[in-house]
Design a protein around this motif. Structure first.
Motif, mmCIF file in Angstrom:
data_model
loop_
_atom_site.group_PDB
_atom_site.id
_atom_site.type_symbol
_atom_site.label_atom_id
_atom_site.label_comp_id
_atom_site.label_asym_id
_atom_site.label_seq_id
_atom_site.Cartn_x
_atom_site.Cartn_y
_atom_site.Cartn_z
ATOM 1 N N VAL A 368 -1.038 -8.605 7.655
ATOM 2 C CA VAL A 368 -2.123 -7.855 7.004
ATOM 3 C C VAL A 368 -2.309 -6.493 7.669
ATOM 4 O O VAL A 368 -2.506 -5.473 7.000
ATOM 5 C CB VAL A 368 -3.438 -8.667 7.047
ATOM 6 N N ILE A 369 -2.238 -6.466 8.999
ATOM 7 C CA ILE A 369 -2.379 -5.198 9.722
ATOM 8 C C ILE A 369 -1.276 -4.226 9.310
ATOM 9 O O ILE A 369 -1.521 -3.031 9.103
ATOM 10 C CB ILE A 369 -2.368 -5.446 11.250
ATOM 11 N N ASP A 370 -0.054 -4.729 9.164
ATOM 12 C CA ASP A 370 1.062 -3.868 8.738
ATOM 13 C C ASP A 370 0.818 -3.290 7.346
ATOM 14 O O ASP A 370 1.137 -2.127 7.082
ATOM 15 C CB ASP A 370 2.372 -4.655 8.758
ATOM 16 N N GLN A 371 0.274 -4.101 6.439
ATOM 17 C CA GLN A 371 -0.043 -3.595 5.099
ATOM 18 C C GLN A 371 -1.065 -2.466 5.173
ATOM 19 O O GLN A 371 -0.914 -1.430 4.517
ATOM 20 C CB GLN A 371 -0.598 -4.726 4.225
ATOM 21 N N SER A 451 -5.255 -2.570 -4.658
ATOM 22 C CA SER A 451 -5.660 -3.311 -5.860
ATOM 23 C C SER A 451 -5.443 -4.814 -5.696
ATOM 24 O O SER A 451 -5.796 -5.582 -6.595
ATOM 25 C CB SER A 451 -4.860 -2.814 -7.073
ATOM 26 N N ASN A 452 -4.894 -5.219 -4.556
ATOM 27 C CA ASN A 452 -4.532 -6.614 -4.327
ATOM 28 C C ASN A 452 -5.718 -7.368 -3.715
ATOM 29 O O ASN A 452 -6.099 -7.128 -2.569
ATOM 30 C CB ASN A 452 -3.318 -6.672 -3.396
ATOM 31 N N GLN A 453 -6.270 -8.308 -4.478
ATOM 32 C CA GLN A 453 -7.436 -9.042 -4.000
ATOM 33 C C GLN A 453 -7.102 -9.934 -2.810
ATOM 34 O O GLN A 453 -7.934 -10.153 -1.919
ATOM 35 C CB GLN A 453 -8.029 -9.885 -5.134
ATOM 36 N N THR A 454 -5.880 -10.451 -2.764
ATOM 37 C CA THR A 454 -5.474 -11.279 -1.623
ATOM 38 C C THR A 454 -5.492 -10.474 -0.330
ATOM 39 O O THR A 454 -5.917 -10.963 0.727
ATOM 40 C CB THR A 454 -4.057 -11.848 -1.860
ATOM 41 N N PHE A 455 -5.037 -9.226 -0.406
ATOM 42 C CA PHE A 455 -5.067 -8.347 0.770
ATOM 43 C C PHE A 455 -6.500 -8.171 1.266
ATOM 44 O O PHE A 455 -6.781 -8.308 2.461
ATOM 45 C CB PHE A 455 -4.447 -6.991 0.429
ATOM 46 N N TRP A 456 -7.416 -7.902 0.342
ATOM 47 C CA TRP A 456 -8.804 -7.661 0.742
ATOM 48 C C TRP A 456 -9.453 -8.939 1.275
ATOM 49 O O TRP A 456 -10.228 -8.890 2.240
ATOM 50 C CB TRP A 456 -9.604 -7.100 -0.423
ATOM 51 N N SER A 457 -9.155 -10.083 0.675
ATOM 52 C CA SER A 457 -9.724 -11.349 1.165
ATOM 53 C C SER A 457 -9.257 -11.633 2.588
ATOM 54 O O SER A 457 -10.033 -12.080 3.441
ATOM 55 C CB SER A 457 -9.310 -12.502 0.244
ATOM 56 N N SER A 458 -7.975 -11.359 2.845
ATOM 57 C CA SER A 458 -7.441 -11.559 4.200
ATOM 58 C C SER A 458 -8.101 -10.610 5.188
ATOM 59 O O SER A 458 -8.449 -11.001 6.313
ATOM 60 C CB SER A 458 -5.920 -11.357 4.203
ATOM 61 N N CYS A 459 -8.275 -9.353 4.783
ATOM 62 C CA CYS A 459 -8.941 -8.371 5.654
ATOM 63 C C CYS A 459 -10.353 -8.824 6.002
ATOM 64 O O CYS A 459 -10.784 -8.748 7.162
ATOM 65 C CB CYS A 459 -9.002 -7.007 4.960
ATOM 66 N N GLU A 460 -11.070 -9.297 4.999
ATOM 67 C CA GLU A 460 -12.456 -9.714 5.228
ATOM 68 C C GLU A 460 -12.522 -10.916 6.167
ATOM 69 O O GLU A 460 -13.417 -10.997 7.020
ATOM 70 C CB GLU A 460 -13.122 -10.023 3.888
ATOM 71 N N MET A 461 -11.587 -11.839 6.044
ATOM 72 C CA MET A 461 -11.550 -12.987 6.948
ATOM 73 C C MET A 461 -11.262 -12.534 8.382
ATOM 74 O O MET A 461 -11.923 -12.975 9.338
ATOM 75 C CB MET A 461 -10.486 -13.986 6.491
#
Length: 755
Positions: A368-371, A451-461
């Motif tokens: 996630v950090i790399d993204q 635009s990727n909701q999975t990316f944002w959910s992972s960031c929030e976690m």
């Protein structure tokens, strides 16, 4: 009369250079000035008369017979500057009179109150000089007198009409446009570029102080010479810093102090050890040592630290804080054996940064950090894109530099989460779609990521898991309050937050084990446990018996820090009064003050009935938990280590002493909570987030494009409250206290939890 004189301090608002050479007194309602050289008293005439006296000019006052030659010249130049300003003002007034009467004559010798403000004086007709006759000359003189009179009335009047104000504004804007400072700014810029100073050198509090001092010197100001800067100016600065050191030393007997050993490397690979002393009054730099050849040797490290402890005073030092490497641990054990009245502690900030590093290395978090980095690298390497981002985020950067590159990974993720909707609004806007970069591969990848909701959910976690640790990092790195009373509670809250977030033991133990591994030496450190015990905010919030490890840490501190056994016994008796909130401890005021006062202040206020325990509590609660670092000039340190001339070495040593202490002072005084990711000062911490792997080409030329300024107000993105005060009450999760790890016996794993 002299016996009735009352000294009056000269405030910094008095900028005239002559104020430095007088003393001011009051005799009743009268102000009297006294020359510090010849001691002559002046009952009137103000500072201008004193200036004439010091300049040895005949006129308003007699010449001073003892004024130094350089002061006399300075006063003469200042007086000449005043004369020049008066003549310039007279010329301006003459220009006014030469323009305004024509308008008056054209309007029957009255002030033009109906001039079109938008047109200014362009609408005023100008008469040909050939048409002037004697009557016109008389009208001209009358007009001048009326204009001057009218202008005086306008200046004196506080209730001028809107139309009159419009005329005044029009006159001022048309005839006397505001001075442009570009010449001054260019001169400052050339100087800074010539010496290779960083761009943010202008943010130094001493830069503004220097500018104001030069401006107060007037047009006759002469720059100091190289020999003056290296000579008396440096000597005075050293003495000024030593005075600050002496001021701190005066408090060490009451509050105790911590010796901090800061290890860092220069660009050339030299290893430098800086020795600092911390107390609530301030942090001071003592000296630095080139430790390149000895840093791996515990024996040499022990000898170096031992010298500093003896220099500061063994009875004043409660602890020595270093990084946690094995050679320092060995030297620390030797130190505590040699001096049984102090502790060795690894730096809490260093340990937390290692925890964050280990968490960042977990596979899913690293991905996630790399993204996120792929987005920020693209943004920060294209001026046009960065400007657009700053417009959509209201000037806020999406990279948030922290104290280390490991912490920056998570502060920047949090910043991106805070600005999620702003970033999504940008990449779906017509402005972005029309931008050439949006059609390039990195631009398309940024759109996919944001635009990727999975990316944002992972960031929030990730943010929810690491925010408590970042909170502890800010507490232990804070210069605003000693951290000793909060560090134990902070780590408890961090583990508690992770447990509540993940719920399942097999999930949260992954992160707890990382914490246990890095925090092993600190979890039951006696000073940390005693700080928790002595902080009334936390102590009185515990229901039932206090955990045995905390009580044991408190007893350990009593035995080590108070060698007198009679005083130890008195402290044990006084602890019982503290436990039962007896005497002043039980007052309603004392109860309310647990949340309002610093713990050491609380003990100082309400601990009078327990003088021995109070004295110990103040000393423990006045300590930090971490090595404090600040920005420093590596070149100065390397020059000091490389010079072979004794005189030059002394100059450079003094320069390093002043430089480091001024940086520490500025760090404590500056309230600015704004870090520019593009500043070279943060390059080591943010390079992974802004450094391009491949050199981007500005195909759509933005070379030389000015960047929109970043916001200096990030209050909406940062905690508004004091995080140490937000740690709350209630510490009754026995699993957290037990520090259990995987593989422990099931029967001892789950103890009752009371909430």
């Amino acid at each position: 009369m002299c016996s009735n004189l009352e000294p009056v301090p000269i405030t910094p608002q008095k900028h005239d250079p002559a104020w430095k050479h007088v003393q001011m007194f009051k005799n009743g309602d009268k102000v009297i000035l006294k020359c510090i050289y010849c001691l002559k008293m002046f009952k009137g005439g103000g500072i201008h008369r004193i200036k004439g006296h010091l300049a040895c000019q005949k006129g308003n006052a007699s010449a001073c017979c003892r004024v130094p030659h350089d002061v006399m010249l300075s006063m003469q130049q200042s007086l000449n500057g005043v004369v020049i300003k008066k003549r310039k003002k007279q010329r301006i007034e003459e220009d006014i009179m030469s323009v305004t009467p024509l308008a008056s004559a054209a309007n029957n010798n009255t002030i033009v109150n109906h001039v079109d403000v938008n047109e200014g004086f362009q609408s005023i007709g100008v008469h040909n000089s050939a048409e002037h006759n004697s009557n016109m000359l008389i009208n001209h003189v009358d007009g001048v007198s009326k204009v001057v009179e009218r202008r005086k009335k306008l200046r004196a009047s506080k209730n001028c009409t809107k139309s009159e104000a419009a005329v005044i504004a029009t006159e001022k804007n048309t005839l006397f446009p505001k001075k442009v400072d570009s010449r001054i700014h260019m001169a400052i810029g050339r100087f800074l570029y010539d010496i290779g100073a960083p761009f943010d050198a202008v943010n130094s509090i001493y830069f503004q102080e220097m500018v104001e001092a030069i401006a107060s010197g007037g047009s006759g100001f002469e720059r100091p010479s190289h020999h003056e800067i290296q000579g008396w100016v440096l000597r005075n600065s050293v003495q000024e810093v030593k005075n600050d050191l002496d001021r701190c030393k005066m408090t060490w007997g009451r509050t105790g102090c911590s010796i901090l050993v800061d290890q860092w490397s220069t660009n050339s690979g030299r290893i430098v050890l800086c020795f600092l002393v911390y107390c609530p009054e301030g942090i001071v730099f003592l000296k630095s040592v080139d430790a390149t050849e000895i840093v791996a040797s515990p024996e040499y490290l022990f000898e170096l630290i031992k010298q500093v402890v003896e220099e500061v005073g063994v009875g004043q030092v409660l602890q020595v804080i270093t990084s946690g490497e094995e050679q320092y641990a060995i030297a620390g054990r030797q130190l505590t054996d040699t001096f049984p009245t102090l502790y060795w502690s690894p730096s809490a900030t260093h340990c937390i940064n290692l925890i964050l590093e280990d968490i960042g290395n977990l596979e899913w978090i690293s991905a996630v950090i790399d993204q996120a980095r792929s987005v920020t690298r693209f943004v920060y390497n294209h001026s046009a894109v960065l400007n657009m981002v700053r417009r959509y985020t209201l000037g806020n950067d999406i990279v948030d530099p922290s104290t280390s590159r490991f912490a920056t990974n998570f502060t920047s993720l949090k910043r991106m989460v805070d600005l999620k909707h702003n970033l999504q609004a940008m990449v779906t806007s017509h402005e972005w779609m029309d931008c050439p970069y949006s059609k390039k591969t990195p631009g398309l990848e940024m759109l996919d990521c944001l635009s990727n909701q999975t990316f944002w959910s992972s960031c929030e976690m990730i943010v929810r898991l690491t925010a408590p640790l970042l909170c502890v990092l800010r507490i232990v790195a804070s210069e605003m309050r000693p951290a000793m009373g909060y560090i134990y509670a902070g780590m408890y809250r961090a583990k508690e937050a992770i447990k509540k977030e993940l719920v399942k033991r097999e999930d949260y133990m992954v992160y707890w084990n990382i914490i246990h591994h890095r925090w092993e030496r600190l979890w039951f450190h006696p000073l940390h446990a005693a700080g928790f015990f002595l902080n009334p905010k936390f102590f009185y919030s515990i229901e039932g018996d206090i955990h045995n490890e905390i009580l044991s840490g408190m007893f350990d501190c009593i035995e080590r820090l108070v060698p007198d056994t009679r005083v130890q016994d008195k402290i044990i008796k006084e602890i019982n009064l503290y436990k039962t909130a007896a005497g002043d401890f039980g007052r309603k005021m004392a109860g309310r003050a647990r949340d309002n006062l610093l713990p050491s202040e609380w003990w100082s206020t309400y601990g009078g009935g327990c003088p021995n325990l109070s004295r110990l509590a103040i000393r423990i609660l006045s300590q930090t938990c971490s090595v404090v670092s600040c920005k420093r000039n590596q070149i100065l340190f390397e020059q000091t280590m490389n010079t072979r001339n004794h005189i030059e070495c002394q100059h450079l040593t003094d320069l390093v002493f002043v430089h480091y202490n001024l940086r520490l002072r500025q760090m404590l005084m500056s309230k600015q909570d704004f870090n520019d990711p593009l500043s070279f000062d943060y390059v080591s911490n943010v390079d992974d987030w802004i450094g391009a792997k491949d050199l981007y080409e500005e195909e759509y030329s933005s070379n030389g494009m000015a960047l929109d300024p970043a916001s200096v107000n990030t209050m909406l993105l940062r905690p508004l409250n004091d995080e140490a005060e937000e740690l709350g009450e209630g510490f009754d999760d026995h699993e957290i206290f037990s520090c259990m790890k995987d593989g422990e016996d099931e029967n001892t794993r789950d103890k009752p939890v009371n909430h």
